[in-house]
Each structure stands twice: as C-alpha cells, then as structure tokens.
Design an enzyme around this catalytic site. Structure first.
Site, PDB file in Angstrom:
ATOM      1  N   ASN A  63      39.273  32.493  29.881  1.00  0.00           N
ATOM      2  CA  ASN A  63      40.649  32.129  30.245  1.00  0.00           C
ATOM      3  C   ASN A  63      40.762  31.863  31.751  1.00  0.00           C
ATOM      4  O   ASN A  63      41.256  30.816  32.181  1.00  0.00           O
ATOM      5  CB  ASN A  63      41.610  33.239  29.800  1.00  0.00           C
ATOM      6  CG  ASN A  63      43.036  32.969  30.229  1.00  0.00           C
ATOM      7  OD1 ASN A  63      43.432  33.289  31.345  1.00  0.00           O
ATOM      8  ND2 ASN A  63      43.808  32.330  29.366  1.00  0.00           N
TER       9      ASN A  63
ATOM     10  N   LYS B 110      51.239  49.588  32.534  1.00  0.00           N
ATOM     11  CA  LYS B 110      51.080  48.192  32.128  1.00  0.00           C
ATOM     12  C   LYS B 110      49.626  47.790  32.212  1.00  0.00           C
ATOM     13  O   LYS B 110      48.946  48.137  33.171  1.00  0.00           O
ATOM     14  CB  LYS B 110      51.898  47.320  33.100  1.00  0.00           C
ATOM     15  CG  LYS B 110      51.823  45.846  32.834  1.00  0.00           C
ATOM     16  CD  LYS B 110      52.974  45.384  31.974  1.00  0.00           C
ATOM     17  CE  LYS B 110      52.776  43.988  31.441  1.00  0.00           C
ATOM     18  NZ  LYS B 110      51.854  43.906  30.292  1.00  0.00           N
TER      19      LYS B 110
ATOM     20  N   LYS C 235      46.483  46.929  41.135  1.00  0.00           N
ATOM     21  CA  LYS C 235      47.019  45.554  41.080  1.00  0.00           C
ATOM     22  C   LYS C 235      48.542  45.578  41.184  1.00  0.00           C
ATOM     23  O   LYS C 235      49.138  44.807  41.935  1.00  0.00           O
ATOM     24  CB  LYS C 235      46.649  44.877  39.758  1.00  0.00           C
ATOM     25  CG  LYS C 235      45.206  44.475  39.652  1.00  0.00           C
ATOM     26  CD  LYS C 235      44.978  43.621  38.390  1.00  0.00           C
ATOM     27  CE  LYS C 235      43.544  43.680  37.955  1.00  0.00           C
ATOM     28  NZ  LYS C 235      43.214  42.787  36.862  1.00  0.00           N
TER      29      LYS C 235
ATOM     30  N   LYS D  89      45.578  50.663  30.313  1.00  0.00           N
ATOM     31  CA  LYS D  89      44.601  49.721  29.750  1.00  0.00           C
ATOM     32  C   LYS D  89      44.170  50.202  28.379  1.00  0.00           C
ATOM     33  O   LYS D  89      44.142  51.404  28.116  1.00  0.00           O
ATOM     34  CB  LYS D  89      43.361  49.668  30.643  1.00  0.00           C
ATOM     35  CG  LYS D  89      42.498  48.461  30.401  1.00  0.00           C
ATOM     36  CD  LYS D  89      43.151  47.223  30.972  1.00  0.00           C
ATOM     37  CE  LYS D  89      42.242  46.045  31.030  1.00  0.00           C
ATOM     38  NZ  LYS D  89      42.683  45.093  32.058  1.00  0.00           N
TER      39      LYS D  89
ATOM     40  N   THR E 257      46.476  34.013  35.601  1.00  0.00           N
ATOM     41  CA  THR E 257      45.377  34.626  36.360  1.00  0.00           C
ATOM     42  C   THR E 257      44.707  33.566  37.212  1.00  0.00           C
ATOM     43  O   THR E 257      44.491  33.757  38.418  1.00  0.00           O
ATOM     44  CB  THR E 257      44.360  35.295  35.406  1.00  0.00           C
ATOM     45  OG1 THR E 257      45.082  36.182  34.557  1.00  0.00           O
ATOM     46  CG2 THR E 257      43.309  36.069  36.172  1.00  0.00           C
TER      47      THR E 257
ATOM     48  N   SER F 265      53.040  38.581  33.668  1.00  0.00           N
ATOM     49  CA  SER F 265      53.404  39.503  32.583  1.00  0.00           C
ATOM     50  C   SER F 265      54.699  40.242  32.944  1.00  0.00           C
ATOM     51  O   SER F 265      55.573  40.445  32.101  1.00  0.00           O
ATOM     52  CB  SER F 265      52.304  40.539  32.361  1.00  0.00           C
ATOM     53  OG  SER F 265      51.357  40.061  31.451  1.00  0.00           O
TER      54      SER F 265
END
Ligand code: GLU
Length: 414
Positions: free
Chosen positions: A221, A70, A94, A106, A190, A348
C-alpha cells in the site's frame, strides 16, 4: 556483541532515553515501557474444507491517558506478542508526533491471508472482533488497516461490531470503504504523508525532487502509491522491490506499468527475468532511499554501504538502533518511521472525526489538513534533533512521548 534485532526491547531503549532527556523520573519509564493492556485470544474458524482451524491473535493498548487507543490490525504469519507490543508503542509515538488525541494500540492475527479464501478471511475478521469486543469501541480503542489488511476487512469488522452493538458504529474502525463512512484519501494517506516528509527533507538537503533518484523497497500500500506520487512529481524511481526480488533501471522505471501489473499483495517482480536482490536494492546509488516493506532491513551489516543521502522510513522498524547511529554519523538524514509513516493514522483520525460528526470532507480538505500536520511534525522533530544535536529517531521519540507522559502525570498515574 550481536546487534539487537528485537523491536520491543530496542523500542524500550529509545523510550527510556527520550524520557530521560525530557527530565522524567524512572517511574514514568516503568509506566510506558509496556502496554497497559495486552489481550491474547484464540479464534476458531470454519475453513472451506469443513475443518476448524484455531488462530491466535492479539490486541495491545499501550496507554490511554491522552484518549482512546488507536492502531491497525495486521494479518501475517510472523505476528508475535513482542511485535504487537512494540507496534502499539510506536502508535503512541506517531499520535504524539502528529498531535492526535489518541494513545497507541495495535492488533495482529497469526495467519497467512495469501493462502486463505475470501470466505475464510471474512469469518476470521468477524471472529477477531467478537474475541476482542470487550476492550475495543469508538471511544475505547479504534482499529484500522495494517500489513495485509484492507478496506474490505475493515468493512466486515465494522459490520460485526455494529451487529453486536445493535446500532451502526462507523467510528469503531477506520480505513473503511467510502460508502461505509470511510474518508477520502485514507487509502493513499501513508504514501501521501511520506511524500510530504520527503519533500521537506529534500529541502533541508538542497535536493530538487525533479532531479532526485529514488529507491523504494516494498510495493504494498505505502510503496506503490509512493512510487506513483514520486514519479508524478518528476522524480526518477530507479528501483522498487517486493518480497521476491527487486527491479532496477538507472533511467527510471515505468511505474504506471508496474502498478498495472502488481497483484493485491504487491507482488510484481516475479513477472521479470532481470531482477536483483533486496539487499542489492538497498545499496543502489541513489539520493533518497525509502524502506517501505518490513523490519530490520538496514543493519550494522549494510549501513556503511547505503549510498542515499536521505533515508525515509515508510515501513515500521526498517533500521536497527546500531544502523541509526551509523547513518547519522555518516551525515545521512534519517526520517524515522514514527514520523514518516504517521500520515495513515492522521487520516484515520480525520475519518473518525467525520464519523463522529456525520459530516464528510472533500479529498482536497483532507489532503490540505494532512499536509499541515505532516509539515509541522517534520519541523518539530527536525528542530529538536538539530538544536539538541541528537539523531532524528531520538528526537521523534522525545516529541512523540511527551504528550502521553504529561497526560499520565496530570491524571495522577505517576
Ligand atoms: N496501521 C497504520 C500505522 O501503523 C495505521 C493505523 C491507523 O490508521 O490507526 O500507522
């Protein structure tokens, strides 16, 4: 010796140290020091002027022992193979820190979305999905937004994948618009996660958020939502910046005004005459400093000049290994990126769960679940750091890598 600014090799160093401290043998490091898979593709795109441009892009999958991989996809001129590899490893960490059933992945495309039309961006996004389709999917590897990608780009990518698969596949990607199966709260997740860890860190240092002076580097963001949340909590946001410069007001900036004026890439300082540099911003007298922009901002060169007592990394990789040491020695509480910015991937995950079950949660439910995960993650890392007397980054890596190492062992890979 010159400082190591290579994100990939400096990540490897900390992973090695973390595995060592956890008592794993060298072969575990051999497995985890690089992604298991790294796909490099070239994507031809018809540009608006009729020419064809070929873009280079990547998708890295660090380790899938725990579950599917992910992680986001960034669109940026500076994307490189090493950067994508390092970022996929950080995603493993993470996911381990906030306890999600994923490994890290990624992607990145070398391009400058600021110079591209909507049509060109759509064709590039769809081309990327076609190019990597064999290795991604709702149970294999699930992309998401990252630097300069957003819900619209996720929508195009989801549509392309669904067309190829011939059925609607919302679980292929997260960070989608709500009407296409996106989750409540994903856009601000985030920043919400960063806000939660700032509150936890402030408690540890006896700082009342209402009296706190905060500096935020970056108004994208994460940075822009964060500025809003912090000023809503009563803190004074005394400095913000974008790629072109920084604004400072010791009495607190008018965040609502700045949010209103920023463009979709987070640029706002170009509208002002009285600006300072990004370097000056980092060294401002404040209580909490949040680098929320790009890599290698706090280095051995300026770590002694940081005046904040808490540094919270909302960006990926803003502080070098050398600077981490200096800040820790100076008694500054550093909340590392792999912990501080894990709120995005956490929501997510919630989005993917909702897609899989076809039942959607309210914004309050999402927020409450995110809060629980972030507080628990912060406590875990903080306790590991204090009981073992190590810096917060090493502690976060230890907490983050443990599940993937254990899962790899159970599967008999090592
Ligand atoms: N790109 C974000 C990150 O670096 C989010 C990844 C995701 O939501 O999967 O954490």
């Amino acid at each position: 010796m010159a400082e190591n600014l290579n994100l990939f090799t400096s990540t490897q160093d900390v992973i090695k140290e973390a595995l060592n401290k956890l008592g794993y043998e060298e072969s575990m490091y051999e497995l985890l020091k690089e992604p298991l898979r790294m796909l490099r593709v070239r994507i031809p795109v018809k540009m608006d002027d009729g020419t064809t441009k070929v873009f280079t892009a990547y998708r890295a999958q660090h380790n899938d022992a725990v579950g599917p991989t992910k992680g986001g996809v960034r669109f940026h001129p500076m994307v490189s193979e090493d950067e994508v590899k390092a970022l996929s490893m950080w995603m493993t960490l993470k996911c381990g820190i906030v306890d999600l059933p994923y490994g890290g992945g990624k992607g990145g495309i070398i391009c400058d979305p600021r110079q591209m039309s909507m049509g060109e961006l759509e064709r590039l996004s769809r081309g990327y999905v076609r190019a990597i389709s064999q290795i991604v999917g709702p149970t294999k590897d699930i992309p998401a937004p990252d630097v300069f990608t957003n819900a619209q780009i996720m929508a195009w990518m989801m549509d392309e994948y669904s067309r190829m698969d011939e059925f609607n596949s919302p679980g292929f990607i997260t960070g989608k618009p709500i009407v296409l199966g996106g989750s409540q709260g994903r856009d601000r997740a985030t920043a919400e996660g960063v806000t939660i860890v700032i509150q936890e860190a402030a408690k540890k240092r006896g700082i009342d958020i209402k009296d706190a002076r905060i500096v935020i580097q970056g108004f994208g963001n994460a940075g822009s939502f964060l500025a809003k949340f912090m000023s809503d909590l009563g803190a004074k946001v005394i400095g913000i910046s974008d790629a072109y410069g920084a604004l400072h007001d010791p009495n607190g900036l008018d965040i609502d005004y700045l949010l209103d004026r920023r463009d979709s890439f987070g640029t706002v300082t170009t509208l002002f005459e009285n600006t300072i540099t990004n370097q000056e911003l980092l060294e401002l007298d404040c209580d909490i400093l949040v680098p929320a922009a790009i890599e290698n901002q706090i280095t051995a060169d300026n770590a002694y000049d940081i005046k904040a007592s808490i540094v919270v990394e909302a960006a990926n990789g803003p502080t070098t290994a050398e600077a981490t040491k200096i800040l820790t020695e100076r008694g500054i509480l550093l909340v590392p990126d792999v912990l501080a910015s894990a709120g995005g991937v956490t929501v997510s995950y919630f989005e993917w769960v909702q897609n899989n079950q076809g039942y959607y949660w309210t914004a309050e439910e999402v927020s409450e679940k995110l809060h629980r995960k972030m507080v628990e993650a912060f406590e875990n890392v903080y306790t590991t750091a204090t009981t073992r007397n190590i810096n917060m980054r090493l502690a976060a890596y230890m907490v983050g890598v443990r599940r993937t190492a254990e899962a790899s062992r159970f599967r008999g890979w090592v």
